[in-house]
Design a protein around this motif. Structure first.
Motif, PDB file in Angstrom:
ATOM      1  N   MET A   1       0.846  -1.191   0.000  1.00 44.16           N
ATOM      2  CA  MET A   1       0.000   0.000   0.000  1.00 44.16           C
ATOM      3  C   MET A   1       0.888   1.250   0.000  1.00 44.16           C
ATOM      4  SD  MET A   1      -3.105  -0.662   2.592  1.00 44.16           S
ATOM      5  CE  MET A   1      -3.323  -2.315   3.162  1.00 44.16           C
ATOM      6  N   ASN A   2       0.520   2.180  -0.805  1.00 42.14           N
ATOM      7  CA  ASN A   2       1.269   3.422  -0.878  1.00 42.14           C
ATOM      8  C   ASN A   2       0.555   4.468  -0.043  1.00 42.14           C
ATOM      9  OD1 ASN A   2       2.515   5.836  -1.575  1.00 42.14           O
ATOM     10  ND2 ASN A   2       2.828   5.205  -3.698  1.00 42.14           N
ATOM     11  N   ILE A   3       1.148   4.837   1.086  1.00 42.85           N
ATOM     12  CA  ILE A   3       0.522   5.775   2.018  1.00 42.85           C
ATOM     13  C   ILE A   3       0.249   7.129   1.360  1.00 42.85           C
ATOM     14  CG2 ILE A   3       2.661   6.648   3.040  1.00 42.85           C
ATOM     15  CD1 ILE A   3      -0.527   5.811   4.985  1.00 42.85           C
ATOM     16  N   ALA A   4       1.087   7.531   0.422  1.00 40.64           N
ATOM     17  CA  ALA A   4       0.884   8.817  -0.256  1.00 40.64           C
ATOM     18  C   ALA A   4      -0.431   8.815  -1.033  1.00 40.64           C
ATOM     19  CB  ALA A   4       2.051   9.114  -1.186  1.00 40.64           C
ATOM     20  N   LEU A   5      -0.788   7.680  -1.635  1.00 40.95           N
ATOM     21  CA  LEU A   5      -2.053   7.600  -2.360  1.00 40.95           C
ATOM     22  C   LEU A   5      -3.235   7.681  -1.400  1.00 40.95           C
ATOM     23  CD1 LEU A   5      -1.187   4.857  -4.993  1.00 40.95           C
ATOM     24  CD2 LEU A   5      -1.193   7.344  -5.282  1.00 40.95           C
ATOM     25  N   TYR A   6      -3.103   7.083  -0.223  1.00 45.86           N
ATOM     26  CA  TYR A   6      -4.170   7.165   0.778  1.00 45.86           C
ATOM     27  C   TYR A   6      -4.329   8.599   1.283  1.00 45.86           C
ATOM     28  CZ  TYR A   6      -4.653   2.076   1.089  1.00 45.86           C
ATOM     29  OH  TYR A   6      -4.910   0.764   0.814  1.00 45.86           O
ATOM     30  N   VAL A   7      -3.205   9.279   1.488  1.00 46.96           N
ATOM     31  CA  VAL A   7      -3.259  10.680   1.919  1.00 46.96           C
ATOM     32  C   VAL A   7      -3.910  11.535   0.837  1.00 46.96           C
ATOM     33  CG1 VAL A   7      -1.843  12.705   2.487  1.00 46.96           C
ATOM     34  CG2 VAL A   7      -1.307  10.477   3.505  1.00 46.96           C
ATOM     35  N   LEU A   8      -3.562  11.274  -0.418  1.00 46.15           N
ATOM     36  CA  LEU A   8      -4.170  12.011  -1.528  1.00 46.15           C
ATOM     37  C   LEU A   8      -5.682  11.778  -1.566  1.00 46.15           C
ATOM     38  CD1 LEU A   8      -3.907  13.809  -4.021  1.00 46.15           C
ATOM     39  CD2 LEU A   8      -3.412  11.748  -5.347  1.00 46.15           C
ATOM     40  N   ALA A   9      -6.120  10.533  -1.368  1.00 39.26           N
ATOM     41  CA  ALA A   9      -7.551  10.239  -1.353  1.00 39.26           C
ATOM     42  C   ALA A   9      -8.239  10.972  -0.200  1.00 39.26           C
ATOM     43  CB  ALA A   9      -7.787   8.734  -1.242  1.00 39.26           C
ATOM     44  N   PHE A  10      -7.606  11.005   0.959  1.00 34.54           N
ATOM     45  CA  PHE A  10      -8.167  11.735   2.099  1.00 34.54           C
ATOM     46  C   PHE A  10      -8.287  13.224   1.779  1.00 34.54           C
ATOM     47  CE2 PHE A  10      -7.770  14.190   5.981  1.00 34.54           C
ATOM     48  CZ  PHE A  10      -8.747  13.620   6.782  1.00 34.54           C
ATOM     49  N   CYS A  11      -7.256  13.777   1.160  1.00 35.49           N
ATOM     50  CA  CYS A  11      -7.280  15.198   0.782  1.00 35.49           C
ATOM     51  C   CYS A  11      -8.372  15.479  -0.245  1.00 35.49           C
ATOM     52  CB  CYS A  11      -5.919  15.634   0.255  1.00 35.49           C
ATOM     53  SG  CYS A  11      -4.645  15.686   1.533  1.00 35.49           S
ATOM     54  N   ALA A  12      -8.581  14.541  -1.158  1.00 39.09           N
ATOM     55  CA  ALA A  12      -9.656  14.714  -2.146  1.00 39.09           C
ATOM     56  C   ALA A  12     -11.008  14.748  -1.441  1.00 39.09           C
ATOM     57  CB  ALA A  12      -9.616  13.582  -3.176  1.00 39.09           C
ATOM     58  N   GLY A  13     -11.183  13.895  -0.453  1.00 39.86           N
ATOM     59  CA  GLY A  13     -12.422  13.918   0.323  1.00 39.86           C
ATOM     60  C   GLY A  13     -12.598  15.230   1.064  1.00 39.86           C
ATOM     61  N   SER A  14     -11.524  15.742   1.632  1.00 44.39           N
ATOM     62  CA  SER A  14     -11.579  17.036   2.310  1.00 44.39           C
ATOM     63  C   SER A  14     -11.936  18.141   1.325  1.00 44.39           C
ATOM     64  CB  SER A  14     -10.231  17.355   2.974  1.00 44.39           C
ATOM     65  OG  SER A  14      -9.949  16.422   3.980  1.00 44.39           O
ATOM     66  N   ALA A  15     -11.374  18.054   0.130  1.00 45.20           N
ATOM     67  CA  ALA A  15     -11.650  19.066  -0.893  1.00 45.20           C
ATOM     68  C   ALA A  15     -13.121  19.079  -1.283  1.00 45.20           C
ATOM     69  CB  ALA A  15     -10.772  18.824  -2.119  1.00 45.20           C
TER      70      ALA A  15
END
Length: 154
Positions: A1-15
């Motif tokens: 699992m790439n943690i950066a992709l999970y962080v990006l998905a979380f940021c997209a949800g925040s956006a």
């Protein structure tokens, strides 16, 4: 699992949350015209995407490939416009939290269906009991968020 992709998905949800509030405020400032607010938002987004597309090598090859695409693959723009309009319309009326938990519920139910059956050309990912349990827990949270206050009054 790439943690950066999970962080990006979380940021997209925040956006999405921030976008709904911003577009709702724009609609309010435009005398409640949610369609105009969504249009303005899409135009600005289109300009930003055009800059990125041109900076990545242009669009001539992409434009040449467009006629060969199945017509249903262009529905993303319609769906995106509907989503953007809906958030600008709903956030001020039902509240950001209610709107987003319902969006999440819709996303989960649709996503698990698409994954299970490999719909729209996606890779089939069978639903496991653990994933299903996770979705049930999240949907329980949706119900608690929407109706929890009423249940506490009983």
């Amino acid at each position: 699992m790439n943690i950066a992709l999970y962080v990006l998905a979380f940021c997209a949800g925040s956006a999405i949350s921030i976008q709904a509030v911003v577009n709702g405020r724009l609609a309010t400032n435009l005398d409640g015209n949610t369609v105009a607010a969504a249009l303005i938002s899409f135009c600005i987004g289109t300009l930003v995407l055009a800059v990125f597309a041109v900076s990545r090598g242009g669009l001539s090859g992409v434009i040449a490939a467009l006629p060969a695409q199945p017509s249903w693959t262009f529905a993303g723009g319609v769906l995106g416009a509907g989503f953007l309009f809906s958030t600008a319309f709903l956030a001020p009326k039902i509240g950001l939290t209610n709107m987003l938990v319902l969006i999440i519920a819709g996303q989960l139910i649709t996503s698990i269906t698409v994954d299970q059956f490999g719909l729209l050309g996606s890779l089939a990912r069978p639903v496991t009991q653990v994933r299903l349990a996770g979705i049930v827990v999240v949907l329980g949270g949706v119900m608690l968020t929407l109706f929890g206050e009423r249940l506490l009054k009983w």
